[in-house]
Design a protein around this motif. Structure first.
Motif, PDB file in Angstrom:
ATOM      1  N   GLN A  22      30.653  40.876  31.964  1.00 28.74           N
ATOM      2  CA  GLN A  22      31.093  41.546  33.180  1.00 28.74           C
ATOM      3  C   GLN A  22      30.221  41.168  34.360  1.00 28.74           C
ATOM      4  O   GLN A  22      30.703  40.939  35.469  1.00 28.74           O
ATOM      5  CB  GLN A  22      31.071  43.067  32.981  1.00 28.74           C
ATOM      6  CG  GLN A  22      32.092  43.590  31.991  1.00 28.74           C
ATOM      7  CD  GLN A  22      33.523  43.401  32.472  1.00 28.74           C
ATOM      8  OE1 GLN A  22      33.761  43.122  33.627  1.00 28.74           O
ATOM      9  NE2 GLN A  22      34.472  43.528  31.575  1.00 28.74           N
ATOM     10  N   LYS A  23      28.902  41.092  34.140  1.00 31.29           N
ATOM     11  CA  LYS A  23      27.996  40.734  35.224  1.00 31.29           C
ATOM     12  C   LYS A  23      28.141  39.263  35.584  1.00 31.29           C
ATOM     13  O   LYS A  23      28.019  38.877  36.750  1.00 31.29           O
ATOM     14  CB  LYS A  23      26.553  41.038  34.827  1.00 31.29           C
ATOM     15  CG  LYS A  23      26.297  42.490  34.417  1.00 31.29           C
ATOM     16  CD  LYS A  23      24.840  42.700  34.093  1.00 31.29           C
ATOM     17  CE  LYS A  23      24.611  44.085  33.516  1.00 31.29           C
ATOM     18  NZ  LYS A  23      25.058  44.212  32.137  1.00 31.29           N
ATOM     19  N   ARG A  24      28.401  38.418  34.578  1.00 31.54           N
ATOM     20  CA  ARG A  24      28.520  36.982  34.845  1.00 31.54           C
ATOM     21  C   ARG A  24      29.702  36.684  35.762  1.00 31.54           C
ATOM     22  O   ARG A  24      29.664  35.721  36.538  1.00 31.54           O
ATOM     23  CB  ARG A  24      28.647  36.222  33.527  1.00 31.54           C
ATOM     24  CG  ARG A  24      27.352  36.167  32.717  1.00 31.54           C
ATOM     25  CD  ARG A  24      27.396  35.013  31.710  1.00 31.54           C
ATOM     26  NE  ARG A  24      28.374  35.247  30.693  1.00 31.54           N
ATOM     27  CZ  ARG A  24      28.105  35.811  29.511  1.00 31.54           C
ATOM     28  NH1 ARG A  24      26.884  36.235  29.255  1.00 31.54           N
ATOM     29  NH2 ARG A  24      29.055  35.971  28.609  1.00 31.54           N
ATOM     30  N   ILE A  25      30.763  37.485  35.692  1.00 29.16           N
ATOM     31  CA  ILE A  25      31.900  37.288  36.599  1.00 29.16           C
ATOM     32  C   ILE A  25      31.436  37.431  38.039  1.00 29.16           C
ATOM     33  O   ILE A  25      31.729  36.593  38.894  1.00 29.16           O
ATOM     34  CB  ILE A  25      33.021  38.306  36.295  1.00 29.16           C
ATOM     35  CG1 ILE A  25      33.703  37.974  34.963  1.00 29.16           C
ATOM     36  CG2 ILE A  25      34.056  38.326  37.421  1.00 29.16           C
ATOM     37  CD1 ILE A  25      34.755  38.985  34.533  1.00 29.16           C
ATOM     38  N   PHE A  26      30.685  38.484  38.315  1.00 21.47           N
ATOM     39  CA  PHE A  26      30.226  38.737  39.677  1.00 21.47           C
ATOM     40  C   PHE A  26      29.275  37.645  40.141  1.00 21.47           C
ATOM     41  O   PHE A  26      29.406  37.124  41.254  1.00 21.47           O
ATOM     42  CB  PHE A  26      29.533  40.102  39.731  1.00 21.47           C
ATOM     43  CG  PHE A  26      29.381  40.663  41.113  1.00 21.47           C
ATOM     44  CD1 PHE A  26      30.379  41.444  41.658  1.00 21.47           C
ATOM     45  CD2 PHE A  26      28.246  40.410  41.864  1.00 21.47           C
ATOM     46  CE1 PHE A  26      30.254  41.968  42.939  1.00 21.47           C
ATOM     47  CE2 PHE A  26      28.114  40.926  43.143  1.00 21.47           C
ATOM     48  CZ  PHE A  26      29.115  41.715  43.680  1.00 21.47           C
ATOM     49  N   GLN A 124      36.301  44.256  39.986  1.00 21.30           N
ATOM     50  CA  GLN A 124      35.784  45.608  40.194  1.00 21.30           C
ATOM     51  C   GLN A 124      34.863  46.029  39.051  1.00 21.30           C
ATOM     52  O   GLN A 124      33.814  46.642  39.285  1.00 21.30           O
ATOM     53  CB  GLN A 124      36.948  46.596  40.321  1.00 21.30           C
ATOM     54  CG  GLN A 124      37.693  46.483  41.646  1.00 21.30           C
ATOM     55  CD  GLN A 124      38.935  47.343  41.702  1.00 21.30           C
ATOM     56  OE1 GLN A 124      39.557  47.623  40.672  1.00 21.30           O
ATOM     57  NE2 GLN A 124      39.327  47.764  42.891  1.00 21.30           N
ATOM     58  N   ARG A 125      35.244  45.702  37.813  1.00 18.93           N
ATOM     59  CA  ARG A 125      34.366  46.031  36.670  1.00 18.93           C
ATOM     60  C   ARG A 125      33.024  45.338  36.803  1.00 18.93           C
ATOM     61  O   ARG A 125      31.966  45.913  36.536  1.00 18.93           O
ATOM     62  CB  ARG A 125      35.036  45.626  35.359  1.00 18.93           C
ATOM     63  CG  ARG A 125      36.225  46.472  34.952  1.00 18.93           C
ATOM     64  CD  ARG A 125      36.921  45.860  33.756  1.00 18.93           C
ATOM     65  NE  ARG A 125      38.279  46.352  33.615  1.00 18.93           N
ATOM     66  CZ  ARG A 125      39.226  45.733  32.946  1.00 18.93           C
ATOM     67  NH1 ARG A 125      38.971  44.578  32.349  1.00 18.93           N
ATOM     68  NH2 ARG A 125      40.440  46.242  32.870  1.00 18.93           N
ATOM     69  N   SER A 126      33.070  44.080  37.199  1.00 16.47           N
ATOM     70  CA  SER A 126      31.834  43.325  37.356  1.00 16.47           C
ATOM     71  C   SER A 126      30.969  43.921  38.461  1.00 16.47           C
ATOM     72  O   SER A 126      29.749  44.042  38.321  1.00 16.47           O
ATOM     73  CB  SER A 126      32.165  41.856  37.672  1.00 16.47           C
ATOM     74  OG  SER A 126      30.999  41.074  37.664  1.00 16.47           O
ATOM     75  N   PHE A 127      31.615  44.300  39.565  1.00 16.23           N
ATOM     76  CA  PHE A 127      30.891  44.935  40.673  1.00 16.23           C
ATOM     77  C   PHE A 127      30.217  46.227  40.207  1.00 16.23           C
ATOM     78  O   PHE A 127      29.063  46.502  40.560  1.00 16.23           O
ATOM     79  CB  PHE A 127      31.870  45.219  41.811  1.00 16.23           C
ATOM     80  CG  PHE A 127      31.333  46.159  42.861  1.00 16.23           C
ATOM     81  CD1 PHE A 127      30.381  45.734  43.775  1.00 16.23           C
ATOM     82  CD2 PHE A 127      31.773  47.476  42.932  1.00 16.23           C
ATOM     83  CE1 PHE A 127      29.876  46.601  44.741  1.00 16.23           C
ATOM     84  CE2 PHE A 127      31.287  48.340  43.895  1.00 16.23           C
ATOM     85  CZ  PHE A 127      30.331  47.902  44.800  1.00 16.23           C
ATOM     86  N   ILE A 128      30.921  47.026  39.421  1.00 15.49           N
ATOM     87  CA  ILE A 128      30.366  48.292  38.929  1.00 15.49           C
ATOM     88  C   ILE A 128      29.144  48.041  38.058  1.00 15.49           C
ATOM     89  O   ILE A 128      28.122  48.735  38.166  1.00 15.49           O
ATOM     90  CB  ILE A 128      31.439  49.082  38.153  1.00 15.49           C
ATOM     91  CG1 ILE A 128      32.544  49.548  39.111  1.00 15.49           C
ATOM     92  CG2 ILE A 128      30.829  50.292  37.434  1.00 15.49           C
ATOM     93  CD1 ILE A 128      33.818  50.000  38.413  1.00 15.49           C
ATOM     94  N   ASN A 131      26.287  46.939  40.311  1.00 16.44           N
ATOM     95  CA  ASN A 131      25.787  48.110  41.023  1.00 16.44           C
ATOM     96  C   ASN A 131      24.911  48.968  40.103  1.00 16.44           C
ATOM     97  O   ASN A 131      23.834  49.432  40.506  1.00 16.44           O
ATOM     98  CB  ASN A 131      26.962  48.935  41.546  1.00 16.44           C
ATOM     99  CG  ASN A 131      26.520  50.290  42.073  1.00 16.44           C
ATOM    100  OD1 ASN A 131      26.024  50.426  43.181  1.00 16.44           O
ATOM    101  ND2 ASN A 131      26.700  51.333  41.269  1.00 16.44           N
ATOM    102  N   ASN A 132      25.361  49.182  38.866  1.00 14.85           N
ATOM    103  CA  ASN A 132      24.593  49.994  37.922  1.00 14.85           C
ATOM    104  C   ASN A 132      23.217  49.390  37.665  1.00 14.85           C
ATOM    105  O   ASN A 132      22.212  50.104  37.588  1.00 14.85           O
ATOM    106  CB  ASN A 132      25.354  50.141  36.607  1.00 14.85           C
ATOM    107  CG  ASN A 132      26.528  51.097  36.708  1.00 14.85           C
ATOM    108  OD1 ASN A 132      26.698  51.784  37.714  1.00 14.85           O
ATOM    109  ND2 ASN A 132      27.350  51.142  35.680  1.00 14.85           N
ATOM    110  N   GLY A 237      28.054  54.269  37.725  1.00 10.84           N
ATOM    111  CA  GLY A 237      29.459  54.381  37.358  1.00 10.84           C
ATOM    112  C   GLY A 237      29.732  54.159  35.882  1.00 10.84           C
ATOM    113  O   GLY A 237      29.192  53.238  35.281  1.00 10.84           O
ATOM    114  N   VAL A 238      30.579  54.995  35.321  1.00 10.44           N
ATOM    115  CA  VAL A 238      31.023  54.861  33.928  1.00 10.44           C
ATOM    116  C   VAL A 238      32.556  54.839  33.931  1.00 10.44           C
ATOM    117  O   VAL A 238      33.192  55.787  34.397  1.00 10.44           O
ATOM    118  CB  VAL A 238      30.521  56.027  33.049  1.00 10.44           C
ATOM    119  CG1 VAL A 238      31.035  55.873  31.616  1.00 10.44           C
ATOM    120  CG2 VAL A 238      29.001  56.099  33.070  1.00 10.44           C
ATOM    121  N   LEU A 239      33.134  53.761  33.441  1.00  7.46           N
ATOM    122  CA  LEU A 239      34.596  53.651  33.403  1.00  7.46           C
ATOM    123  C   LEU A 239      35.183  54.593  32.359  1.00  7.46           C
ATOM    124  O   LEU A 239      34.645  54.731  31.261  1.00  7.46           O
ATOM    125  CB  LEU A 239      35.010  52.218  33.095  1.00  7.46           C
ATOM    126  CG  LEU A 239      34.794  51.198  34.218  1.00  7.46           C
ATOM    127  CD1 LEU A 239      35.012  49.783  33.696  1.00  7.46           C
ATOM    128  CD2 LEU A 239      35.724  51.487  35.383  1.00  7.46           C
TER     129      LEU A 239
END
Length: 269
Positions: A22-26, A124-128, A131-132, A237-239
């Motif tokens: 998820q972080k690698r996408i961002f 958006q998931r990657s951004f969250i 951010n976390n 944030g927690v999805l």
């Protein structure tokens, strides 16, 4: 297409600072944006090269130096972000870096994501996640009365006739939804718990409670907008999970909430 089941979320302890997918996408989109910026600036410098030299022989070098500095700053910011995630420490200007990411970079990356075939939800998931990691890097340690658990109303069982918006204590704790577990967590840790039916009510709750840190649960869209609206107040944030589809009997990983509370309520070293 939205993943109605919600993505599985890794626990935030034991290696939580690694560069997960998820972080690698961002990070990947940031690098691609930086390279595109470098290409655009290069073209803007090269095309009028001859004309600028007629104005002054040194002008092409000056303009090229300015453009190069912009690219260098962008690359430096990306490197600082990666180091902050890997080391889990608030490095140098990483607080300012969160400002740039929340206010400027993220909206640009939505468009970049489309160019690479990535859905808005994926970005958006990657951004969250990013951010976390930046919030965790701040090493926030506070008292229970300064922590707010902010939940969406879709966590409540759809056929429940108890009104919990504005007063979660009304919950009868029947166990048909995760509100029961959240109420018990709030009592165990002594933190605030609120349920919001939308962004306007959520913002009003934040203004009234004035927390130091928010642990928020929502879908990709609402979490992203909540992080942006609440800035500079840190939001972890927690999805939510959506086994029955969006906005209907959603669920939350209570263990992940508990772990976040352990981190932010841990005494300062």
């Amino acid at each position: 297409m939205t993943d109605h089941n919600g993505p599985d979320q890794p626990l935030i302890l034991n290696g939580g600072n690694s560069l997960r997918p998820q972080k690698r996408i961002f990070i990947g989109l940031l690098i691609a944006t930086c390279l595109l910026l470098a290409l655009i600036l290069g073209v803007l410098w090269y095309v009028p090269y001859v004309g600028m030299s007629n104005i002054h022989p040194a002008l092409p070098l000056i303009i090229g130096g300015v453009f190069g500095l912009v690219v260098a700053l962008a690359l430096g910011g990306i490197l600082l972000l990666i180091l902050t995630i890997l080391l889990g420490r608030d490095l140098f200007i990483s607080g300012k870096l969160r400002t740039i990411i929340v206010r400027i970079v993220f909206p640009l990356l939505i468009g970049m994501g489309r160019l690479f075939g990535l859905s808005k939800d994926q970005v958006q998931r990657s951004f969250i996640e990013i951010n976390n990691q930046l919030v965790l890097a701040q090493h926030i340690h506070t008292t229970p009365n300064k922590v707010l658990l902010l939940m969406p109303h879709c966590l409540q069982f759809h056929d429940c006739d108890v009104r919990i918006t504005g007063k979660v204590d009304n919950c009868k704790r029947c166990g048909k939804c995760h509100i029961k577990g959240l109420v018990e967590l709030a009592e165990k840790y002594g933190v605030g718990l609120a349920v919001a039916t939308g962004g306007t009510i959520a913002r009003r709750i934040v203004v009234e409670k004035r927390p130091r840190i928010i642990i928020a649960v929502a879908c990709e869209r609402d979490l992203t907008s909540g992080i942006q609206d609440s800035y500079p107040l840190p939001v972890f944030g927690v999805l939510n999970r959506r086994p029955k589809g969006p906005c209907f009997d959603t669920q939350v990983d209570l263990e992940r909430i508990s772990q976040a509370l352990d981190i932010f309520l841990r005494p300062a070293p």
